[in-house]
Design an enzyme around this catalytic site. Structure first.
Site, PDB file in Angstrom:
ATOM      1  N   ASN A 151       0.791  -1.227   0.000  1.00  0.00           N
ATOM      2  CA  ASN A 151       0.000   0.000   0.000  1.00  0.00           C
ATOM      3  C   ASN A 151       0.823   1.277   0.000  1.00  0.00           C
ATOM      4  O   ASN A 151       0.331   2.332  -0.355  1.00  0.00           O
ATOM      5  CB  ASN A 151      -0.956   0.012   1.204  1.00  0.00           C
ATOM      6  CG  ASN A 151      -0.263  -0.332   2.496  1.00  0.00           C
ATOM      7  OD1 ASN A 151       0.351  -1.384   2.621  1.00  0.00           O
ATOM      8  ND2 ASN A 151      -0.332   0.548   3.473  1.00  0.00           N
ATOM      9  N   SER A 201     -11.231  -4.988  -0.032  1.00  0.00           N
ATOM     10  CA  SER A 201     -11.934  -3.884   0.620  1.00  0.00           C
ATOM     11  C   SER A 201     -12.634  -3.029  -0.432  1.00  0.00           C
ATOM     12  O   SER A 201     -12.110  -2.845  -1.529  1.00  0.00           O
ATOM     13  CB  SER A 201     -10.911  -3.042   1.391  1.00  0.00           C
ATOM     14  OG  SER A 201     -11.512  -1.892   1.907  1.00  0.00           O
ATOM     15  N   HIS A 203     -13.610   0.344  -0.212  1.00  0.00           N
ATOM     16  CA  HIS A 203     -13.358   1.784  -0.368  1.00  0.00           C
ATOM     17  C   HIS A 203     -12.082   2.105  -1.135  1.00  0.00           C
ATOM     18  O   HIS A 203     -11.797   3.265  -1.410  1.00  0.00           O
ATOM     19  CB  HIS A 203     -13.403   2.500   0.993  1.00  0.00           C
ATOM     20  CG  HIS A 203     -12.230   2.262   1.892  1.00  0.00           C
ATOM     21  ND1 HIS A 203     -11.264   3.212   2.098  1.00  0.00           N
ATOM     22  CD2 HIS A 203     -11.871   1.206   2.643  1.00  0.00           C
ATOM     23  CE1 HIS A 203     -10.365   2.748   2.961  1.00  0.00           C
ATOM     24  NE2 HIS A 203     -10.711   1.534   3.301  1.00  0.00           N
ATOM     25  N   CYS A 328      -3.600   4.780   7.842  1.00  0.00           N
ATOM     26  CA  CYS A 328      -3.953   4.341   9.180  1.00  0.00           C
ATOM     27  C   CYS A 328      -3.019   4.877  10.254  1.00  0.00           C
ATOM     28  O   CYS A 328      -3.381   4.951  11.395  1.00  0.00           O
ATOM     29  CB  CYS A 328      -3.940   2.828   9.242  1.00  0.00           C
ATOM     30  SG  CYS A 328      -4.830   2.150   7.884  1.00  0.00           S
TER      31      CYS A 328
HETATM   32  C1  LIG Z   1      -2.915  -3.341   2.078  1.00  0.00           C
HETATM   33  C2  LIG Z   1      -4.053  -2.975   2.967  1.00  0.00           C
HETATM   34  N1  LIG Z   1      -4.612  -3.922   3.739  1.00  0.00           N
HETATM   35  C3  LIG Z   1      -5.657  -3.650   4.535  1.00  0.00           C
HETATM   36  C4  LIG Z   1      -6.199  -2.394   4.614  1.00  0.00           C
HETATM   37  C5  LIG Z   1      -7.364  -2.129   5.531  1.00  0.00           C
HETATM   38  O1  LIG Z   1      -8.565  -2.041   4.788  1.00  0.00           O
HETATM   39  P1  LIG Z   1      -9.848  -1.313   5.421  1.00  0.00           P
HETATM   40  O2  LIG Z   1      -9.532   0.149   5.448  1.00  0.00           O
HETATM   41  O3  LIG Z   1     -10.962  -1.665   4.487  1.00  0.00           O
HETATM   42  O4  LIG Z   1     -10.055  -1.878   6.761  1.00  0.00           O
HETATM   43  C6  LIG Z   1      -5.628  -1.361   3.846  1.00  0.00           C
HETATM   44  C7  LIG Z   1      -6.137   0.026   3.957  1.00  0.00           C
HETATM   45  O5  LIG Z   1      -5.372   0.980   3.936  1.00  0.00           O
HETATM   46  C8  LIG Z   1      -4.554  -1.662   2.979  1.00  0.00           C
HETATM   47  O6  LIG Z   1      -4.000  -0.727   2.198  1.00  0.00           O
END
Ligand SMILES: Cc1ncc(COP(=O)(O)O)c(C=O)c1O
Length: 385
Positions: A151, A201, A203, A328
């Protein structure tokens, strides 16, 4: 002021069709999908249609899709569910140092309750070391979790090599992939990857927040994290969030179509942006793989001497929205664990910004944003020096 939204890895703007669908379902199809009357059947049909749309990316295996509240919950269900259910077969778990916190923190929790976890290091491109992985898998290994697209830096792990390698060493070890950043953008080659569990996911693909799914290969045993009614094959109880699930299904369909139709894919925009910055004479370094080799929507670059946070806010004042780490934990001052795993120097770590693109961006605005970014970099350089 014109808005330039280049934070699509954090979240994406929902499609208008998705917003409309969510509102319509919330207002009109409010029955409980478990109810036996007409209203319930109507809602159940909507969930079924969304499941069909998501399953289209997983070889149409509808019954293998479990809806969740997003990527975080899908990762928790996959990792904790697999570890707890298969504990009698072994105690060893494997993941990488560059996973999302919703993966890493599951493993940290499992360590606290007695599991042994190996965190695989990565090279300067963010790729896990295959030989190391091969050597450490034993008959005690019950789960390996490696993400598809990173990410922050866009590294694409070669899952078609990693999966078979795991299964050759221990056919009983489960393989989980966090595909939150790649779902609908890259093929979900579940058979080539020999994967058992895949997290997605909504969003990140122009769908609603608070919706996602876990693809679970038939026969894979998981312990549910929640106890309640029998929804989602008794794996994820709770009345379904029908409007969000409907929005997720539609977003998946539209993203798949839009990415194929687009004359200028996000990858071209990313390269155009990077080349323009270079052309404007900005000192800039790519973090992770070369931009041609990483996921088409993610560009992580450092501007030595320009602190990330200061740069981010200066860009924001000019209407450009980017990120200085993953969404996050980007409000925390310490450099991201992913960039640290690449063993970058302090200057690169402290000046990194992520620009992430989507089908809502176009060539003109990308070019304009690169010019503004170059101007801001030069202005800041004169202030900082
Ligand atoms: C690689 C990855 N995994 C998991 C997530 C978490 O997803 P969610 O925001 O739908 O909980 C994200 C969100 O930034 C992500 O980029």
């Amino acid at each position: 002021m014109q808005e330039f939204y280049f934070d699509n890895s954090a979240t994406t703007r929902p499609y208008p069709e998705v917003v409309e669908q969510i509102s319509k379902v919330a207002g009109e199809n409010y029955g409980n999908p478990s109810a036996m009357h007409e209203k319930g059947l109507e809602a159940e049909k909507i969930v079924k249609e969304a499941r069909r749309r998501i399953a289209a990316f997983f070889r149409n295996r509808e019954k293998e899709i479990t809806f969740t509240s997003g990527g975080t919950e899908a990762n928790n269900l996959a990792i904790k569910g697999a570890a707890l259910r298969n504990r009698q077969r072994g105690n060893h778990l494997v993941t990488s140092e560059v996973e999302h916190p919703s993966v890493l923190n599951c493993f940290r929790y499992l360590e606290q309750i007695g599991f042994e976890v190996t965190y695989l290091p990565v090279n300067e491109k963010g790729l896990v070391n295959h030989d190391r992985l091969k050597d450490l898998i034993s008959d005690k290994t019950i789960l390996v979790s490696i993400m598809h697209v990173n990410n922050e830096i866009g590294t694409i792990q070669p899952l078609e090599k990693i999966g078979p390698l795991i299964k050759k060493k221990n056919p009983g070890a489960l393989f989980h992939v966090d595909a939150v950043q790649s779902f609908t953008r890259l093929p979900m080659a579940i058979n080539d990857w020999q994967v058992d569990l895949v997290s997605c996911s909504a969003h990140k693909i122009h769908g609603p927040r608070g919706a996602g799914c876990l693809w679970i290969r038939e026969g894979t045993l998981l312990q549910p994290l929640l106890h309640g009614g029998g929804q989602e094959n008794e794996l994820r109880p709770g009345t379904e969030n029908v409007p969000a699930i409907a929005g997720f299904g539609l977003a998946a369909r539209l993203t798949g179509e839009n990415y194929r139709k687009k004359t200028t894919p996000p990858g071209n925009l990313k390269l155009a942006f990077y080349r323009k910055l270079q052309h404007c004479g900005v000192e800039v370094y790519v973090n992770g793989p070369p931009p041609e080799d990483s996921a088409e929507h993610i560009l992580n670059i450092s501007f030595p001497g320009l602190p990330s946070e200061m740069f981010l806010h200066a860009l924001e004042e000019r209407g450009i929205y980017v990120s200085a780490g993953s969404a996050c934990h980007s409000r925390r001052p310490e450099p991201s664990h992913i960039l640290q795993a690449l063993k970058l120097g302090k200057d690169r770590l402290e000046s990194a910004l992520r620009f992430s693109f989507s089908c809502y961006n176009n060539e003109q605005e990308t070019e304009a944003a690169a010019e503004i970014t170059a101007e801001v970099a030069k202005e800041l350089k004169s202030i900082v020096n």
